[in-house]
Scaffold this motif. Structure first.
Motif, PDB file in Angstrom:
ATOM      1  N   TYR A  52     -12.493 -12.595  -6.790  1.00 53.33           N
ATOM      2  CA  TYR A  52     -13.728 -11.804  -6.819  1.00 53.33           C
ATOM      3  C   TYR A  52     -13.414 -10.318  -6.671  1.00 53.33           C
ATOM      4  O   TYR A  52     -14.078  -9.464  -7.239  1.00 53.33           O
ATOM      5  N   LYS A  53     -12.361 -10.054  -5.902  1.00 53.13           N
ATOM      6  CA  LYS A  53     -11.965  -8.667  -5.697  1.00 53.13           C
ATOM      7  C   LYS A  53     -11.586  -8.035  -7.037  1.00 53.13           C
ATOM      8  O   LYS A  53     -11.953  -6.904  -7.353  1.00 53.13           O
ATOM      9  N   GLU A  54     -10.877  -8.833  -7.818  1.00 49.90           N
ATOM     10  CA  GLU A  54     -10.444  -8.366  -9.133  1.00 49.90           C
ATOM     11  C   GLU A  54     -11.652  -8.095 -10.024  1.00 49.90           C
ATOM     12  O   GLU A  54     -11.729  -7.073 -10.701  1.00 49.90           O
ATOM     13  N   LEU A  55     -12.613  -9.024  -9.983  1.00 52.49           N
ATOM     14  CA  LEU A  55     -13.815  -8.860 -10.803  1.00 52.49           C
ATOM     15  C   LEU A  55     -14.533  -7.565 -10.437  1.00 52.49           C
ATOM     16  O   LEU A  55     -15.055  -6.850 -11.285  1.00 52.49           O
ATOM     17  N   ILE A 112     -11.942 -10.759 -21.520  1.00 47.70           N
ATOM     18  CA  ILE A 112     -11.496 -11.439 -22.736  1.00 47.70           C
ATOM     19  C   ILE A 112     -10.086 -11.031 -23.137  1.00 47.70           C
ATOM     20  O   ILE A 112      -9.464 -11.704 -23.940  1.00 47.70           O
ATOM     21  N   LEU A 113      -9.581  -9.932 -22.609  1.00 48.22           N
ATOM     22  CA  LEU A 113      -8.222  -9.515 -22.978  1.00 48.22           C
ATOM     23  C   LEU A 113      -7.206  -9.799 -21.886  1.00 48.22           C
ATOM     24  O   LEU A 113      -6.045  -9.446 -22.001  1.00 48.22           O
ATOM     25  N   MET A 114      -7.676 -10.445 -20.813  1.00 50.69           N
ATOM     26  CA  MET A 114      -6.769 -10.738 -19.702  1.00 50.69           C
ATOM     27  C   MET A 114      -6.312 -12.179 -19.813  1.00 50.69           C
ATOM     28  O   MET A 114      -7.122 -13.081 -19.913  1.00 50.69           O
ATOM     29  N   TYR A 115      -5.032 -12.347 -19.798  1.00 49.21           N
ATOM     30  CA  TYR A 115      -4.520 -13.706 -19.887  1.00 49.21           C
ATOM     31  C   TYR A 115      -3.613 -13.990 -18.710  1.00 49.21           C
ATOM     32  O   TYR A 115      -3.050 -13.081 -18.113  1.00 49.21           O
ATOM     33  N   GLY A 116      -3.493 -15.275 -18.423  1.00 42.89           N
ATOM     34  CA  GLY A 116      -2.444 -15.723 -17.537  1.00 42.89           C
ATOM     35  C   GLY A 116      -2.686 -15.562 -16.060  1.00 42.89           C
ATOM     36  O   GLY A 116      -1.892 -16.008 -15.275  1.00 42.89           O
ATOM     37  N   LYS A 117      -3.781 -14.912 -15.676  1.00 39.44           N
ATOM     38  CA  LYS A 117      -4.027 -14.901 -14.232  1.00 39.44           C
ATOM     39  C   LYS A 117      -5.464 -15.241 -13.937  1.00 39.44           C
ATOM     40  O   LYS A 117      -6.366 -14.891 -14.677  1.00 39.44           O
ATOM     41  N   LYS A 118      -5.620 -15.948 -12.853  1.00 39.51           N
ATOM     42  CA  LYS A 118      -6.938 -16.366 -12.434  1.00 39.51           C
ATOM     43  C   LYS A 118      -7.466 -15.272 -11.517  1.00 39.51           C
ATOM     44  O   LYS A 118      -6.918 -15.064 -10.432  1.00 39.51           O
ATOM     45  N   TRP A 169     -12.952  -4.791 -12.107  1.00 36.59           N
ATOM     46  CA  TRP A 169     -13.294  -4.722 -13.528  1.00 36.59           C
ATOM     47  C   TRP A 169     -14.627  -4.032 -13.737  1.00 36.59           C
ATOM     48  O   TRP A 169     -14.817  -3.293 -14.695  1.00 36.59           O
ATOM     49  N   LEU A 170     -15.545  -4.321 -12.783  1.00 40.53           N
ATOM     50  CA  LEU A 170     -16.885  -3.737 -12.897  1.00 40.53           C
ATOM     51  C   LEU A 170     -16.812  -2.228 -12.854  1.00 40.53           C
ATOM     52  O   LEU A 170     -17.628  -1.532 -13.438  1.00 40.53           O
ATOM     53  N   ARG A 171     -15.821  -1.737 -12.124  1.00 40.95           N
ATOM     54  CA  ARG A 171     -15.779  -0.282 -11.917  1.00 40.95           C
ATOM     55  C   ARG A 171     -14.879   0.433 -12.907  1.00 40.95           C
ATOM     56  O   ARG A 171     -14.746   1.650 -12.853  1.00 40.95           O
ATOM     57  N   TYR A 172     -14.270  -0.338 -13.833  1.00 43.92           N
ATOM     58  CA  TYR A 172     -13.509   0.330 -14.877  1.00 43.92           C
ATOM     59  C   TYR A 172     -14.441   1.225 -15.663  1.00 43.92           C
ATOM     60  O   TYR A 172     -15.568   0.858 -15.953  1.00 43.92           O
ATOM     61  N   VAL A 213     -18.263 -15.599 -16.705  1.00 49.11           N
ATOM     62  CA  VAL A 213     -17.327 -16.558 -16.108  1.00 49.11           C
ATOM     63  C   VAL A 213     -16.304 -17.005 -17.157  1.00 49.11           C
ATOM     64  O   VAL A 213     -15.101 -17.048 -16.909  1.00 49.11           O
ATOM     65  N   GLY A 214     -16.812 -17.310 -18.346  1.00 53.91           N
ATOM     66  CA  GLY A 214     -15.911 -17.739 -19.417  1.00 53.91           C
ATOM     67  C   GLY A 214     -14.863 -16.688 -19.716  1.00 53.91           C
ATOM     68  O   GLY A 214     -13.701 -17.000 -19.964  1.00 53.91           O
ATOM     69  N   ALA A 215     -15.287 -15.423 -19.680  1.00 59.02           N
ATOM     70  CA  ALA A 215     -14.358 -14.347 -19.992  1.00 59.02           C
ATOM     71  C   ALA A 215     -13.323 -14.163 -18.887  1.00 59.02           C
ATOM     72  O   ALA A 215     -12.205 -13.725 -19.132  1.00 59.02           O
ATOM     73  N   ALA A 216     -13.716 -14.499 -17.653  1.00 62.52           N
ATOM     74  CA  ALA A 216     -12.832 -14.224 -16.527  1.00 62.52           C
ATOM     75  C   ALA A 216     -11.700 -15.238 -16.416  1.00 62.52           C
ATOM     76  O   ALA A 216     -10.683 -14.952 -15.801  1.00 62.52           O
ATOM     77  N   VAL A 217     -11.859 -16.404 -17.004  1.00 66.26           N
ATOM     78  CA  VAL A 217     -10.855 -17.450 -16.811  1.00 66.26           C
ATOM     79  C   VAL A 217     -10.151 -17.777 -18.128  1.00 66.26           C
ATOM     80  O   VAL A 217     -10.572 -17.349 -19.188  1.00 66.26           O
ATOM     81  N   ASP A 218      -9.096 -18.555 -18.009  1.00 68.71           N
ATOM     82  CA  ASP A 218      -8.344 -18.956 -19.197  1.00 68.71           C
ATOM     83  C   ASP A 218      -8.714 -20.347 -19.688  1.00 68.71           C
ATOM     84  O   ASP A 218      -8.539 -20.673 -20.839  1.00 68.71           O
ATOM     85  N   ASN A 219      -9.192 -21.185 -18.782  1.00 62.98           N
ATOM     86  CA  ASN A 219      -9.556 -22.533 -19.194  1.00 62.98           C
ATOM     87  C   ASN A 219     -10.655 -23.056 -18.296  1.00 62.98           C
ATOM     88  O   ASN A 219     -10.941 -22.496 -17.240  1.00 62.98           O
TER      89      ASN A 219
END
Lengths: 317, 446
Positions: free
Chosen positions: B434-437, B425-431, B440-443, B327-333
């Motif tokens: 779940y679809k996005e997550l 951890i390398l994604m910034y600026g967008k929240k 990421w899982l399938r990268y 969760v921490g990695a997925a968000v910016d703040n």
């Protein structure tokens, strides 16, 4: 320097969901040079740097480090200063530098020795027990620069190294970069601010819209774009000056600098500056003549215009 | 691997050196031990001597009442109730015990008091009166004392589970309270320290230092180093809390509570009334029930309990903190964490809510399933295993299955979390959604 390149990027492509960040990029970075990776923001420089740092992997293509397939074992031989600088704010300067150095594989004792050397060199020994958040932004950058070069990497990757430094510290960093090169390191400088690096770069690659559009030695690249334009400074009558010109010498503009007049003349049909002098000397007094060499910025803009024009033509067809 | 330990070391040291950690670790036990001491002191300080004036209309039947440790009986020889009441407030009597003439018939006496005596004092007086009334009745009905005591019955019903294989298991539900206590401890620490892992990840991400670090170590190592380091911090805190609390409590016992609660004193009492103690022990929990902590504490298998506590503590913590890290990695703040926190905190909350119910019914189907499911087992299984493992408790296979599933669940969760972490951890600026997550899982790996 005819040795094989320290870094050979071969046909690297990186795609994200919506766009292609890198489109089959091939670049050779020669040993012991300062290599400029130039291009506007968003061109793909950071994507490429992350791939070289093995933070992400390319979808296609490969990278050779000293002729070997780039692998995790190389990461201690590479130093990386990211564009977005960052350190643990609450940690003490010395402790943090030591931690990062040990993460790069330096033994504790050796790391301490090196840190002492660099802290003395940058005259920041008194900062050792300060927390990062107590330092100014420029001071933090110095610490980060030390951390980047401390483990004496063969290849240094500096992303926008001069941003955030005042002119004095920027020149300090520039001197350090040149010294690192003297000591045998290869440096990749990535920047969108081309004028800031062209004087220290030996070679460059221009990246634009995920593609490499130009590469080579700085001098060669610029020389290839020369347009046979000369700046002549003279004293005397401007009218006489322009009357002395003939069909192969086109006057682009004139201006006045103090007591002298300066004229920009473009030579056509392979005429040489000697031809120009011969024509001018009887009429005005020449104080100087030098050839105008395009800046990297000019080269870039020209090249981009060429590409855009070509694309338009393709679309038109 | 070396680098993981460097990370663990940093995560651990920077946290335990923090002023807030030191304060909470020191003040927690002091507050707890002082609280405990004060409670015990207050409850014991009630044991001032109660002077009770007996006004006996059946004189001299109640003249024989003997004093107890904290109740002193005085027999009013020539005062009736009215006279006694008149002098009550000028005397040092704290109570007047009025025995009516028809006490055997009505079975009621009256206690007048100035300040309400504690339940145990009332109970003590009751017992004394009851004994005399019994004597009176025995005389009245001409019953032999020996016969009476032989007949007098103190009945206990002992529930024993008879299993299919013929094993007999005696359930000891009182013990589940101990397990409940441990379960709550785990719940608390998963929350406290899972969130710390998440904060740590967000900190590295917003600092941007993560980009420097992952050129030296793999993101997976960074994540695991952080989780282990913070886990060790939590273990340090638990151990310090327990030892400090016991230590401070011990000191408090030796000083302020000395006169009341010393072990010697307890043994003296035991020696004084051996029959009573024997009787108590024989009756066991049946009479004193869960309210007698000594018996539960004695009957708990602490070796099993503590090793299982450590296992489920770390299992649960690793499982959840990996999710928190993702969760921490997925968000910016931190404010963006809300939407991802709910699916993590929901199973924890469910486990917490059900753990209270499972104290009463530790062998029901809900208890079974929740103690098998990895996201709830760390809390629920601890409540259950307090009954004991194997004979007379939870079947070994259930515990084993739960442990294996917890380990498998941990591996699966870490695998998923590591993938989200690596991209996040390398994604910034967008929240991310779940679809996005899911994307990421399938990268592809690397």
């Amino acid at each position: 320097m005819n040795s094989s390149p320290i870094l050979s990027i071969q046909g690297v492509t990186k795609r994200y969901a919506q766009h292609t960040a890198l489109d089959s990029i091939s670049i050779d970075v020669p040993q012991n040079k300062i290599f400029g990776l130039l291009g506007p923001n968003g061109a793909g420089k950071t994507s490429l740097i992350r791939i070289i740092n093995q933070i992400t992997a390319p979808d296609e293509g490969q990278i050779l480090f000293n002729g070997e397939q780039l692998s995790l074992s190389h990461e201690t031989r590479i130093g990386y200063l990211p564009e977005e600088r960052g350190l643990y704010k609450k940690m003490k300067v010395g402790e943090q530098a030591l931690y990062l150095a040990r993460l790069k594989g330096l033994p504790k004792k050796r790391a301490m020795e090196l840190l002492k050397f660099w802290f003395e060199k940058f005259e920041i020994t008194s900062w050792w027990d300060k927390k990062i958040e107590e330092l100014s932004k420029g001071m933090q950058q110095k610490v980060q620069f030390i951390v980047t070069v401390l483990h004496e990497p063969e290849l240094l990757i500096l992303d926008e190294p001069f941003s955030g430094f005042d002119p004095i510290n920027a020149s300090l960093i520039r001197d350090e970069i040149l010294r690192l090169k003297e000591n045998g390191a290869t440096v990749i400088l990535s920047t969108h601010n081309m004028s800031s690096v062209e004087e220290i770069c030996d070679d460059i690659a221009l990246i634009y819209r995920s593609k490499k559009i130009l590469s080579g030695g700085v001098k060669e690249v610029k020389a290839a774009r020369k347009e046979n334009i000369y700046n002549v400074s003279f004293s005397g009558d401007k009218m006489k000056f322009s009357q002395a010109l003939w069909i192969d010498a086109e006057l682009l503009e004139t201006s006045t600098e103090g007591k002298l007049n300066v004229a920009k003349v473009k030579m056509l049909n392979n005429k040489t500056p000697n031809d120009l002098l011969k024509a001018l000397i009887p009429h005005v007094e020449i104080h100087g003549l030098h050839e105008e060499i395009p800046s990297m910025n000019d080269v870039f803009i020209q090249r981009v215009n060429e590409i855009n024009k070509a694309e338009l033509e393709v679309e038109a067809v | 691997m070396n680098k993981i330990w460097l990370i663990v070391e940093r995560e651990y040291l920077t946290r335990v050196r923090k002023m807030s950690f030191i304060l909470i670790t020191l003040l927690g036990p002091i507050a707890l031990a002082l609280g405990l001491s004060v409670i015990i002191y207050l409850s014991l300080s009630e044991d001032v001597i109660h002077k009770v004036l007996i006004v006996d209309e059946k004189a001299p039947a109640f003249n024989s009442i003997s004093n107890t440790q904290n109740i002193k009986f005085n027999y009013a020889n020539n005062m009736d109730l009215q006279q006694s009441k008149e002098m009550f407030y000028d005397s040092d009597y704290s109570c007047i015990l009025y025995i009516p003439k028809n006490i055997e018939a009505g079975n009621i006496a009256i206690l007048y008091y100035k300040k309400q005596p504690s339940a145990s004092v009332i109970r003590g007086i009751e017992d004394k009166v009851e004994a005399v009334v019994e004597e009176l009745k025995l005389d009245q009905y001409k019953i032999d004392r020996k016969e009476f005591y032989d007949v007098k019955t103190n009945f206990t019903l002992n529930p024993v589970k008879y299993s299919e294989t013929g094993d007999e298991e005696e359930l000891d539900k009182g013990a589940t309270y101990i397990g409940f206590g441990f379960g709550i401890l785990i719940y608390m620490f998963i929350f406290l320290y899972g969130v710390q892992v998440m904060r740590g990840v967000i900190e590295e991400k917003t600092n941007r230092i993560v980009e420097v670090i992952i050129t030296s170590v793999r993101p997976f190592h960074l994540m695991m180093g952080k989780i282990i380091g913070v886990g060790l911090v939590s273990l340090t805190q638990i151990v310090l809390w327990i030892t400090l609390t016991l230590g401070i409590f011990g000191i408090a016992q030796a000083t302020i509570l000395d006169n009341y609660y010393s072990p010697e004193k307890l043994t003296e009492q035991v020696q004084a009334t051996p029959e009573v103690m024997e009787e108590l022990q024989a009756e066991g929990a049946a009479k004193s029930g869960i309210m007698d902590p000594n018996s539960i504490i004695n009957r708990t298998n602490w070796t099993v309990m503590i090793s299982l506590f450590l296992f489920y503590f770390f299992g649960g913590y690793f499982l959840y903190s990996a999710l928190f890290a993702a969760v921490g990695a997925a968000v910016d703040n931190e404010t963006d964490t809300q939407q991802f926190m709910i699916p993590i905190t929901a199973p924890l909350g469910i486990a917490y809510i059900f753990s209270a119910a499972i104290i009463k019914n530790p062998e029901g189907p809900i208890a079974f399933w929740l103690s098998i499911f990895p996201l709830t087992s760390p809390i629920i299984m601890l409540v259950r295993v307090a009954l004991g493992v194997g004979e007379g408790g939870i079947p070994i296979w259930e515990v084993a299955l739960s442990m294996v599933l917890l380990v498998l669940g941990f591996i699966l969760v870490v695998w998923i979390a590591a993938k989200i972490y690596r991209v996040g951890i390398l994604m910034y600026g967008k929240k991310p959604s779940y679809k996005e997550l899911w994307k990421w899982l399938r990268y592809s790996n690397k």
